[in-house]
Design a protein around this motif. Structure first.
Motif, short mmCIF file in Angstrom:
data_model
loop_
_atom_site.label_atom_id
_atom_site.label_comp_id
_atom_site.label_asym_id
_atom_site.label_seq_id
_atom_site.Cartn_x
_atom_site.Cartn_y
_atom_site.Cartn_z
N PHE A 27 0.83 -1.21 0.00
CA PHE A 27 0.00 0.00 0.00
C PHE A 27 0.86 1.26 0.00
N GLU A 30 2.08 1.80 -3.52
CA GLU A 30 1.02 2.32 -4.38
C GLU A 30 0.79 3.81 -4.12
N ALA A 34 0.83 7.86 -6.24
CA ALA A 34 -0.50 8.46 -6.35
C ALA A 34 -0.51 9.98 -6.21
N ARG A 41 -1.33 6.37 -10.08
CA ARG A 41 -2.26 5.63 -9.23
C ARG A 41 -3.31 6.57 -8.65
N TYR A 43 -6.22 6.03 -5.43
CA TYR A 43 -6.84 5.19 -4.42
C TYR A 43 -7.92 5.99 -3.71
N TYR A 55 -12.64 0.55 0.07
CA TYR A 55 -11.56 1.24 -0.62
C TYR A 55 -11.38 0.63 -2.00
N GLY A 57 -8.54 0.90 -5.72
CA GLY A 57 -7.35 1.48 -6.32
C GLY A 57 -7.25 1.19 -7.80
N GLN A 68 -6.74 -2.22 -9.42
CA GLN A 68 -5.84 -2.99 -8.57
C GLN A 68 -6.59 -3.73 -7.46
N LEU A 89 -13.33 5.13 -9.45
CA LEU A 89 -12.11 4.65 -10.12
C LEU A 89 -12.20 4.86 -11.62
#
Length: 160
Positions: A27, A30, A34, A41, A43, A55, A57, A68, A89
């Motif tokens: 995490f 990632e 972001a 990315r 999230y 959540y 991603g 993801q 997303l």
């Protein structure tokens, strides 16, 4: 998602995916991609007060994005939260200007497969033994950009 979300995300991750949960390091990695110019990315998290409900991603590279992860607390299944997370997303996928969005979903997770099909994702193949250590196959699904835009608008109207 921000760094302070990682602990609640990890708790939900371990509750939902005990055999193949992502690690704290995954995490953090990632989230490192972001933020800022050239980020790849996005999230998102959903809370009710202090309680994390879900959540998701997305990773983008060139013309391709990949969902993801999406996770929703069990007591929220059927509430529409998964659809709202996926809608968000897909908005980010549109902002990344990708041509298609891919994802993998466990072959035994029919609930998630139905959600993705509602959004226009189509099955295109399998990845044998993708989920370890259980050696569970993944169904690979794809959504094209035209469908992303149309689906996002439709879902927004439905959940408005």
């Amino acid at each position: 998602m921000r760094w302070w979300d990682i602990d609640p995300v990890l708790a939900l991750e371990k509750a939902l995916f005990p055999d193949d949960a992502w690690s704290r390091g995954m995490f953090w990695s990632e989230l490192a991609h972001a933020r800022g110019v050239g980020s790849t990315r996005r999230y998102v998290v959903a809370y009710d007060g202090d309680r994390l409900l879900g959540y998701g991603g997305l990773a983008a590279s060139g013309d391709l994005a990949d969902v993801q992860t999406i996770a929703v607390a069990r007591d929220q299944w059927g509430s529409g939260l998964g659809a709202r997370l996926l809608t968000e997303l897909l908005r980010h996928a549109t902002a990344f200007e990708v041509a298609e969005v891919m994802l993998e979903v466990r072959v035994d997770n029919t609930r998630a497969q139905k959600l993705y099909e509602r959004f226009g994702f189509e099955p295109i193949g399998f990845r044998r033994g993708y989920y370890q250590p259980g050696n569970v196959d993944a169904l690979v699904m794809r959504l094209t950009t035209d469908t992303v835009t149309d689906t996002t608008v439709t879902e927004e109207k439905n959940h408005g």
